[in-house]
Design an enzyme around this catalytic site. Structure first.
Site, PDB file in Angstrom:
ATOM      1  N   HIS A 161      35.635  33.264  29.874  1.00 15.20           N
ATOM      2  CA  HIS A 161      35.750  34.364  30.833  1.00 15.20           C
ATOM      3  C   HIS A 161      37.163  34.944  30.870  1.00 15.20           C
ATOM      4  O   HIS A 161      37.370  36.045  31.366  1.00 15.20           O
ATOM      5  CB  HIS A 161      35.303  33.923  32.229  1.00 15.20           C
ATOM      6  CG  HIS A 161      36.238  32.997  32.939  1.00 15.20           C
ATOM      7  ND1 HIS A 161      35.978  31.666  33.128  1.00 15.20           N
ATOM      8  CD2 HIS A 161      37.426  33.212  33.538  1.00 15.20           C
ATOM      9  CE1 HIS A 161      36.965  31.111  33.803  1.00 15.20           C
ATOM     10  NE2 HIS A 161      37.865  32.040  34.072  1.00 15.20           N
TER      11      HIS A 161
ATOM     12  N   ASP B 171      31.542  28.514  28.516  1.00 18.57           N
ATOM     13  CA  ASP B 171      32.785  29.107  29.031  1.00 18.57           C
ATOM     14  C   ASP B 171      34.013  28.606  28.266  1.00 18.57           C
ATOM     15  O   ASP B 171      35.020  28.238  28.870  1.00 18.57           O
ATOM     16  CB  ASP B 171      32.937  28.836  30.528  1.00 18.57           C
ATOM     17  CG  ASP B 171      33.873  29.840  31.191  1.00 18.57           C
ATOM     18  OD1 ASP B 171      34.404  30.715  30.492  1.00 18.57           O
ATOM     19  OD2 ASP B 171      34.084  29.738  32.423  1.00 18.57           O
TER      20      ASP B 171
ATOM     21  N   SER C 165      42.401  29.080  34.988  1.00 19.08           N
ATOM     22  CA  SER C 165      41.296  29.002  34.023  1.00 19.08           C
ATOM     23  C   SER C 165      41.804  28.819  32.603  1.00 19.08           C
ATOM     24  O   SER C 165      42.666  29.554  32.138  1.00 19.08           O
ATOM     25  CB  SER C 165      40.445  30.266  34.077  1.00 19.08           C
ATOM     26  OG  SER C 165      39.544  30.215  35.133  1.00 19.08           O
TER      27      SER C 165
END
Length: 568
Positions: free
Chosen positions: A140, A171, A249
């Site tokens: 992402h 992901d 992230s």
């Protein structure tokens, strides 16, 4: 399908830290702020952004959950085992020459106007160096990217990076940097094992609130399959009590001197509940890319199963007191299991591992995990031995596992939407990203029938699509048909549709004066074919639409015209 609906319910609890844990850069010299985009509402591998649980993965555009936040106990937590060796100093020492900041410029398509893109946006995340001069980060962080830069700690220079492989379900993404100068002094991190409960980890990355590297310490709360907000897959994840904020992230979670996982999402509305992608999922992704040269996917049996916890249900299907397993309710026609298993079979074991009546299998010391995890860790084209109870008799059956695509795609990252325009009628395949254009509460605000089909229907054949009339660009030729938008197209001149390319062929090869479209609800559109062809050019020019069809349909058309080529 039960797994889809279960995933949909689960999703309502998360927000993408898939608050996606990436940051949006507002000013080049100001603090970055996170952009919490719409909550995802998806259900596992099959459904994409359904009323999501509050799981958030920053930079993700989906959100909105309904599940009450999990409250963290206030009693003191004691670290034990290898976790006691994890210190901020150790994590920092490892991270200084491994963890990088990722800068992404991305541009998402507009599914309501599929010939246009939305505004360009800038986001930031984290990543770290692994063996082979590669950088591992979250999918992402680089989804729908047009340009990616990376910067290592202590350097003012940003280096251009290329996305080598992306696995949106898990992901994860792999970046490569061609500039040799970037790799000077960079050290790859090694992967460890799945941490045990209460072991300590240190999450390293570049979260919002500053521009330098950050280390956050926490302990492992649980290990279990969890909804991955970004790709809507149900895969193993590690829950920790360390804060995972926008920008984190893609950063590593370090235990001892090895990577225990990759930070990727958190639970919105709750304090310090974050999630890590565990090493088995990471290794499965990396090995698949190394073997095939690209991301292949995670395998599925293509089954919907029911638990057999009720004694009367077990007796009805002839299960002995010492038998445990799950009931097969529905089978995807595209799966190999469709040829091997039958409805009402009882699956007793998978690859020799007994399945409990609640669908779980033994995992480590007194822990249990759903047997889906065993399936997802198999490689494509690998066989699994399934022991089933059928009509009172036990059978051992071999099933070839493959990643299975749903009838309605859950996500469409890194690709342009498909569309076809004729006489101002805009046709498109139904996808969940299309439904997401109805807003954060798309599950309730999008057309009910389309939503139900997206979540429940199974494909009947390969390459099948649900084609819809997404909108009508008004003109004299189509006046009176504007109310038929958002209906599924079933037939063209009496021929049932397979997909959007099939519709294009039927329209352009029409040999009659009139062209007829049969829609759901017994609605009909009839056009004079020659007049409609002339009107199409006029309508495209009026709306400044460059082409009557998307790039993928143009390529398919060219392939049909030129035919296959062979090398000698």
């Amino acid at each position: 399908m039960a797994s889809i609906l279960r995933a949909v319910r689960n999703l309502s609890r998360f927000t993408s830290s898939t608050t996606r844990t990436t940051q949006k850069n507002t000013h080049s010299h100001s603090l970055s702020s996170s952009k919490n985009c719409n909550l995802i509402k998806k259900t596992d591998n099959q459904i994409r952004r359904l009323p999501l649980p509050a799981l958030t993965s920053y930079k993700f555009r989906h959100g909105g959950g309904r599940t009450p936040p999990v409250r963290k106990a206030h009693s003191p937590i004691r670290y034990r085992g290898a976790g006691s060796d994890v210190s901020h100093n150790t994590a920092v020492e490892l991270a200084l020459n491994s963890v990088v900041k990722v800068f992404t410029v991305s541009c998402s398509p507009n599914y309501l106007l599929p010939w246009q893109n939305k505004a360009q946006r800038e986001t930031m995340g984290s990543g770290f160096v692994i063996l082979g001069r590669k950088i591992l980060t979250n999918a992402h962080v680089v989804a729908d990217h047009s340009f990616v830069l990376v910067r290592k700690h202590g350097s003012p220079t940003k280096y251009k990076a290329e996305v080598k492989a992306v696995g949106h379900e898990c992901d994860l993404a792999i970046l490569v940097v061609e500039n040799d100068e970037f790799w000077d002094g960079m050290n790859p991190l090694e992967f460890g094992d799945i941490p045990f409960l209460q072991e300590a980890v240190a999450v390293v990355g570049y979260p919002q609130g500053g521009d330098t590297i950050s280390v956050t310490k926490g302990v492992v709360s649980r290990v279990e399959p969890t909804q991955y907000v970004h790709g809507a897959a149900q895969l193993m994840a590690i829950q920790i009590d360390a804060a995972i904020n926008p920008g984190n992230s893609g950063g590593p979670a370090i235990m001892g001197k090895k990577v225990a996982g990759v930070a990727f999402q958190n639970l919105s509305g709750a304090e310090n509940i974050g999630y890590l992608i565990p090493v088995p999922v990471i290794k499965h992704f990396i090995s698949g890319v190394e073997e095939k040269g690209k991301y292949i996917g995670f395998c599925s049996l293509g089954l919907s199963c029911q638990t057999t916890e009720n004694v009367h249900l077990r007796n009805h299907f002839g299960m002995q007191p010492n038998m445990t397993g799950v009931l097969v309710s529905k089978i995807n026609p595209l799966s190999d299991a469709y040829k091997v298993l039958r409805k009402d079979d009882i699956i007793l074991s998978f690859d020799g591992v007994p399945i409990a009546n609640d669908g779980t299998v033994s995992f480590r010391n007194r822990e249990r995990i759903t047997f889906d995890h065993l399936v997802s860790m198999k490689k494509p084209n690998e066989n699994a031995i399934v022991r089933v109870l059928r009509d009172g008799l036990e059978h051992e059956l071999s099933i070839t596992l493959q990643p299975i695509q749903p009838l309605v795609p859950v996500h469409q990252f890194d690709r342009l939407p498909s569309y076809y325009i004729f006489a101002g009628l805009v046709f498109a395949p139904l996808t969940q990203p299309y439904l997401h254009e109805y807003g954060e509460d798309w599950y309730n605000t999008s057309p009910r029938r389309l939503c139900e089909r997206a979540l429940r229907e199974l494909p009947k054949k390969a390459n099948q699509q649900l084609v819809i009339l997404s909108q009508v660009l008004m003109d004299d030729i189509n006046a009176g048909y504007e109310r038929l938008a958002e209906l599924q197209v079933l037939k063209v001149n009496g021929t049932e549709l397979d997909n959007l390319e099939h519709l294009r062929q039927l329209v352009e090869n029409c040999s009659t004066d009139c062209l007829r479209f049969d829609l759901e609800d017994d609605r009909v559109i009839v056009l004079n074919y020659e007049t409609a062809k002339i009107a199409t050019s006029r309508i495209l020019k009026r709306h400044r639409i460059p082409s009557s069809m998307s790039v993928d349909l143009i390529d398919a058309q060219n392939n049909l015209q030129t035919g296959p080529t062979f090398s000698h």
